[in-house]
Design a protein around this motif. Structure first.
Motif, PDB file in Angstrom:
ATOM      1  N   UNK A 237      -3.326  59.290  -4.766  1.00 24.31           N
ATOM      2  CA  UNK A 237      -2.416  59.569  -5.876  1.00 24.31           C
ATOM      3  C   UNK A 237      -0.966  59.350  -5.487  1.00 24.31           C
ATOM      4  N   UNK A 238      -0.610  59.648  -4.262  1.00 30.11           N
ATOM      5  CA  UNK A 238       0.783  59.535  -3.828  1.00 30.11           C
ATOM      6  C   UNK A 238       1.140  58.115  -3.394  1.00 30.11           C
ATOM      7  N   UNK A 239       0.217  57.439  -2.707  1.00 30.46           N
ATOM      8  CA  UNK A 239       0.579  56.164  -2.070  1.00 30.46           C
ATOM      9  C   UNK A 239       0.260  54.936  -2.905  1.00 30.46           C
ATOM     10  N   UNK A 240      -0.642  55.039  -3.849  1.00 25.83           N
ATOM     11  CA  UNK A 240      -0.969  53.895  -4.691  1.00 25.83           C
ATOM     12  C   UNK A 240       0.275  53.313  -5.369  1.00 25.83           C
ATOM     13  N   UNK A 241       1.107  54.115  -6.061  1.00 28.50           N
ATOM     14  CA  UNK A 241       2.298  53.531  -6.695  1.00 28.50           C
ATOM     15  C   UNK A 241       3.294  52.963  -5.698  1.00 28.50           C
ATOM     16  N   UNK A 242       3.356  53.526  -4.488  1.00 28.27           N
ATOM     17  CA  UNK A 242       4.306  53.026  -3.483  1.00 28.27           C
ATOM     18  C   UNK A 242       3.948  51.602  -3.083  1.00 28.27           C
ATOM     19  N   UNK A 243       2.678  51.348  -2.838  1.00 31.42           N
ATOM     20  CA  UNK A 243       2.259  50.010  -2.430  1.00 31.42           C
ATOM     21  C   UNK A 243       2.496  48.992  -3.547  1.00 31.42           C
ATOM     22  N   UNK A 244       2.256  49.401  -4.789  1.00 37.44           N
ATOM     23  CA  UNK A 244       2.478  48.477  -5.903  1.00 37.44           C
ATOM     24  C   UNK A 244       3.955  48.121  -6.010  1.00 37.44           C
ATOM     25  N   UNK A 245       4.830  49.115  -5.883  1.00 35.68           N
ATOM     26  CA  UNK A 245       6.264  48.859  -5.993  1.00 35.68           C
ATOM     27  C   UNK A 245       6.766  48.017  -4.827  1.00 35.68           C
ATOM     28  N   UNK A 246       6.253  48.263  -3.618  1.00 35.19           N
ATOM     29  CA  UNK A 246       6.652  47.440  -2.475  1.00 35.19           C
ATOM     30  C   UNK A 246       6.239  45.987  -2.656  1.00 35.19           C
ATOM     31  N   UNK A 247       5.089  45.769  -3.287  1.00 37.07           N
ATOM     32  CA  UNK A 247       4.571  44.411  -3.423  1.00 37.07           C
ATOM     33  C   UNK A 247       5.257  43.643  -4.533  1.00 37.07           C
ATOM     34  N   UNK A 248       5.484  44.289  -5.683  1.00 35.31           N
ATOM     35  CA  UNK A 248       5.950  43.572  -6.863  1.00 35.31           C
ATOM     36  C   UNK A 248       7.387  43.889  -7.266  1.00 35.31           C
ATOM     37  N   UNK A 249       8.019  44.869  -6.636  1.00 37.77           N
ATOM     38  CA  UNK A 249       9.413  45.157  -6.965  1.00 37.77           C
ATOM     39  C   UNK A 249       9.593  45.572  -8.400  1.00 37.77           C
ATOM     40  N   UNK A 250      10.530  44.914  -9.107  1.00 38.81           N
ATOM     41  CA  UNK A 250      10.866  45.335 -10.460  1.00 38.81           C
ATOM     42  C   UNK A 250       9.720  45.173 -11.438  1.00 38.81           C
ATOM     43  N   UNK A 251       8.794  44.267 -11.186  1.00 40.66           N
ATOM     44  CA  UNK A 251       7.664  44.113 -12.094  1.00 40.66           C
ATOM     45  C   UNK A 251       6.763  45.349 -12.101  1.00 40.66           C
ATOM     46  N   UNK A 252       6.866  46.174 -11.057  1.00 37.44           N
ATOM     47  CA  UNK A 252       6.035  47.377 -10.968  1.00 37.44           C
ATOM     48  C   UNK A 252       6.849  48.652 -11.110  1.00 37.44           C
ATOM     49  N   UNK A 253       8.084  48.535 -11.565  1.00 39.79           N
ATOM     50  CA  UNK A 253       8.967  49.701 -11.633  1.00 39.79           C
ATOM     51  C   UNK A 253       8.397  50.776 -12.565  1.00 39.79           C
ATOM     52  N   UNK A 254       7.933  50.354 -13.730  1.00 40.84           N
ATOM     53  CA  UNK A 254       7.401  51.314 -14.696  1.00 40.84           C
ATOM     54  C   UNK A 254       6.101  51.924 -14.193  1.00 40.84           C
ATOM     55  N   UNK A 255       5.249  51.109 -13.565  1.00 36.06           N
ATOM     56  CA  UNK A 255       3.978  51.612 -13.034  1.00 36.06           C
ATOM     57  C   UNK A 255       4.226  52.671 -11.971  1.00 36.06           C
ATOM     58  N   UNK A 256       5.195  52.434 -11.094  1.00 30.69           N
ATOM     59  CA  UNK A 256       5.506  53.410 -10.045  1.00 30.69           C
ATOM     60  C   UNK A 256       5.962  54.732 -10.645  1.00 30.69           C
ATOM     61  N   UNK A 257       6.811  54.658 -11.636  1.00 32.86           N
ATOM     62  CA  UNK A 257       7.310  55.888 -12.253  1.00 32.86           C
ATOM     63  C   UNK A 257       6.188  56.676 -12.915  1.00 32.86           C
ATOM     64  N   UNK A 258       5.325  55.978 -13.679  1.00 36.15           N
ATOM     65  CA  UNK A 258       4.253  56.657 -14.389  1.00 36.15           C
ATOM     66  C   UNK A 258       3.241  57.285 -13.431  1.00 36.15           C
ATOM     67  N   UNK A 259       2.837  56.548 -12.421  1.00 40.72           N
ATOM     68  CA  UNK A 259       1.820  57.035 -11.497  1.00 40.72           C
ATOM     69  C   UNK A 259       2.345  58.187 -10.648  1.00 40.72           C
ATOM     70  N   UNK A 260       3.595  58.089 -10.214  1.00 40.93           N
ATOM     71  CA  UNK A 260       4.176  59.166  -9.404  1.00 40.93           C
ATOM     72  C   UNK A 260       4.405  60.416 -10.240  1.00 40.93           C
ATOM     73  N   UNK A 261       4.831  60.230 -11.493  1.00 44.71           N
ATOM     74  CA  UNK A 261       5.038  61.390 -12.366  1.00 44.71           C
ATOM     75  C   UNK A 261       3.726  62.105 -12.654  1.00 44.71           C
ATOM     76  N   UNK A 262       2.610  61.365 -12.697  1.00 48.08           N
ATOM     77  CA  UNK A 262       1.299  61.989 -12.903  1.00 48.08           C
ATOM     78  C   UNK A 262       0.844  62.737 -11.655  1.00 48.08           C
ATOM     79  N   UNK A 263       1.189  62.231 -10.483  1.00 47.96           N
ATOM     80  CA  UNK A 263       0.746  62.854  -9.234  1.00 47.96           C
ATOM     81  C   UNK A 263       1.439  64.192  -8.993  1.00 47.96           C
TER      82      UNK A 263
END
Length: 499
Positions: free
Chosen positions: A445-471
Motif C-alpha cells: 500500500x505504501x510503496x506501490x504509488x512510489x514506484x509508479x511516480x518514480x517510473x512515469x513522473x508527471x503522468x503518474x502524479x494523480x495516481x500517486x496522490x490517490x493511492x497514498x491518500x488511500x493508504x
C-alpha cells in the motif's frame, strides 16, 4: 481607455506558460527520482490561441463598443465576449454537436477551444470521443478522472461493465465536487443514460450519485419517480421547473411526461409473493439467487447461509441413499456417478454466490456445516486476491519494482481491483486488516504509488496522490505511525506535481 483593461493578462499568461513548460521539462529529466515541480503541463496551442486570438478579439470588441458609447459599456462587452469565447465552444461540442451525431466536428471545436491545462484538453477529447465516437491519438493513457470516465463509457458501450464498477469503486466515499466540473455534470449524465434506457433505475440512481448540476438534478428526480412510484409523484411544478432549467430538454421531455402521467393502482401482491417464496424448494431458491447475482443485484449473507444450510439437509447421506434406491427401482444406470458430483457442483455454485455477498458475514452457528465452509472459502479467496498483489513486495530491496510496470492507468485499474478485494475482505471480517497489514499489505500500500511516480513522473502524479491518500487511513486504523507519515508525505509530493 487602455488603463481600464487587464492588459497584464498577456504578460502573466506568458510567464505561466513558460514556467509550466520548464517544470514539465525538469520532471521529465529526473528518471528514478520523485521531484517537486511547479505548475502543470499546458495545452500550448490552446493557451497561446487564447492569449493572442481570443483575448485580443474581446479587447477589440470592447474598444469598438467603448469608443462608440462609454468605458463602462466597453468593459462589460469585454467581460461578456471573454466569457463567451471560453464557454461557447464547450457548450457547442458537448450539448449540440455530440448529441446531433457530429463527433468529428465536435472534436474539432474542442481542439480549438481555449484550455490552459493539458490534462483538461486531452480529457475533454477522450471523454467526448468515448461518448460520441472516435478516438484521439494519445501516446498513452495517464491515470486521471478523465481517463476513468472515458474507460467507463467505452466499457458501457462494449458491454464491459467492469470498467463502470472500477469508476464507482474509485468514487467510493468521495465527494462529487472533487471531480472536474464537466465530469460531475455531463459525464455522470452520459454514464446514467444507458441504465435509464434499459429501465434499470436502481443502477441509474447509483451512477447519478456521482454527479452534480442541473441535468443530474433532473435525472435524479426522475429516477425517484420511476424507481419508487408508490411514494407518490413529484410536484409537477417542481419537475417542470427542473426540466426547464436542465440541458437536453428534448431527450428528457418524454420521461417527464411519463413520470407525471397518472398510474393505475398496483394490486397487493406482497402476501402472495411471500407465500410462494415460503413454499419454494431449495432448487428454485438456488436458481433465484444465481439469477440475482448474474443480474448484479446484491446478495445478502443471510440468504446464502440459509440456502447452504438447506443444502446440507438435502445432500446428506439419507438423501443420497434414497436417490440410489429410487434409481434402482426405475432401472436407471449411472446414477451413483451423477450423485457423487452433485455436492461438489452445488458447493462451487454456492462459493460463486458468496462472492456477490456484500457487508458483514458473521461466523455461522454450525462451524462444521456447509455454510461455514462456504464462508471460509470466500474469505480465503479474497485474502488470496489481496496477497497476489502483496507478495511481490515482500523481501524486495525497493530499488526497483518487483515486476514489469504497466501504464499508470492500467496500474490504477489493477490497484482498484486489489482495493475492492480488500474492502470485501474487511466487510466480511473486520479483524482481517491487522493480519493482512503485517503480512505485507503495509509494504504494498505504501510503496506501490512510489514506484509508479518514480517510473512515469508527471503522468503518474494523480495516481500517486490517490493511492497514498488511500493508504494513510489504513495505517491509522492499525496504529502504524511510520506508514502514516510516509503516505502523507507521498500524497503531498503527488499534489506538488499537480501545482
Amino acid at each position: 481607455m487602455i488603463l481600464f483593461f487587464p492588459i497584464g493578462a498577456f504578460v502573466g499568461g506568458l510567464i505561466w506558460v513558460v514556467r509550466s513548460l520548464l517544470g514539465a521539462k525538469n520532471a521529465a529529466q529526473a528518471p528514478g527520482a520523485v521531484r517537486r515541480t511547479r505548475g502543470t503541463p499546458v495545452a500550448l496551442f490552446q493557451t497561446l490561441s487564447f492569449l493572442f486570438v481570443y483575448l485580443p478579439f474581446a479587447l477589440w470588441a470592447a474598444f469598438e463598443v467603448g469608443g462608440a458609447t462609454s468605458v463602462l459599456w466597453g468593459f462589460a462587452t469585454f467581460v461578456v465576449v471573454a466569457v463567451a469565447v471560453c464557454w461557447a465552444p464547450y457548450w457547442l461540442a458537448w450539448r449540440v454537436l455530440g448529441p446531433l451525431g457530429l463527433p468529428a466536428l465536435g472534436r474539432a471545436v474542442l481542439w480549438l477551444a481555449p484550455s490552459s491545462a493539458l490534462e483538461k484538453f486531452q480529457g475533454n477529447l477522450e471523454v467526448f470521443s468515448a461518448a460520441y465516437g472516435g478516438r484521439p491519438k494519445l501516446k498513452r493513457w495517464k491515470a486521471t478522472f478523465w481517463t476513468f470516465f472515458a474507460a467507463a463509457l467505452r466499457g458501457e458501450a462494449e458491454g464491459d461493465l467492469q470498467r463502470v464498477e472500477q469508476l464507482l469503486e474509485l468514487m467510493e466515499g468521495r465527494s462529487p465536487r472533487q471531480l472536474p466540473r464537466r465530469l460531475r455534470s455531463q459525464g455522470v449524465e452520459l454514464l446514467a443514460w444507458p441504465a435509464m434506457d434499459a429501465g434499470n433505475w436502481e443502477e441509474a440512481g447509483r451512477r447519478l450519485a456521482l454527479g452534480r448540476g442541473r441535468g443530474v438534478r433532473l435525472l435524479r428526480r426522475l429516477e425517484v419517480a420511476f424507481a419508487a412510484p408508490e411514494a407518490g409523484a413529484s410536484s409537477p411544478v417542481l419537475l417542470w421547473f427542473l426540466w426547464l432549467i436542465a440541458p437536453e430538454r428534448r431527450r428528457t421531455l418524454p420521461l417527464v411526461r411519463s413520470a407525471l402521467a397518472p398510474k393505475p393502482p398496483r394490486a397487493p401482491r406482497i402476501a402472495v409473493a411471500a407465500m410462494a417464496r415460503a413454499g419454494e424448494s431449495v432448487w428454485s431458491r438456488h436458481l433465484g439467487l444465481l439469477a440475482d447475482a448474474g443480474a448484479g443485484r446484491p446478495i445478502s449473507a443471510v440468504s446464502v447461509e440459509a440456502l447452504a444450510e438447506d443444502w446440507d439437509a438435502v445432500l446428506g447421506r439419507d438423501c443420497y441413499l434414497r436417490l440410489l434406491r429410487r434409481a434402482a427401482e426405475l432401472g436407471v444406470t449411472g446414477v451413483q456417478a451423477a450423485a457423487e458430483t452433485l455436492r461438489p457442483a452445488i458447493e462451487a455454485e454456492l462459493e460463486d454466490l458468496a462472492v456477490a455477498v456484500e457487508g458483514l458475514w458473521p461466523e455461522p452457528s454450525h462451524p462444521d456445516g456447509l455454510a461455514a465452509q462456504v464462508r471460509r472459502r470466500r474469505l480465503d479467496r479474497l485474502f488470496a486476491a489481496v496477497q497476489a498483489e502483496v507478495d511481490p513486495f515482500r523481501g524486495n530491496n525497493f530499488q526497483s519494482f518487483p515486476r514489469q510496470l504497466d501504464t499508470p492507468f492500467s496500474e490504477m485499474e489493477r490497484w482498484l481491483r486489489f482495493r475492492l478485494s480488500l474492502r470485501q475482505l474487511l466487510a466480511s471480517d473486520p479483524g482481517a486488516l491487522a493480519t493482512a497489514w503485517h503480512n505485507g499489505l503495509r509494504l504494498a500500500a505504501c510503496n506501490w504509488p512510489v514506484f509508479i511516480l518514480r517510473t512515469y513522473g508527471q503522468e503518474a502524479q494523480w495516481a500517486c496522490r490517490e493511492m497514498s491518500a488511500w493508504c494513510e487511513p489504513l495505517a491509522r486504523a492499525v496504529g502504524d505511525q511510520e506508514i502514516v507519515k510516509l503516505s502523507h508525505g507521498n500524497s503531498r509530493i503527488g499534489r506538488s506535481f499537480l501545482g
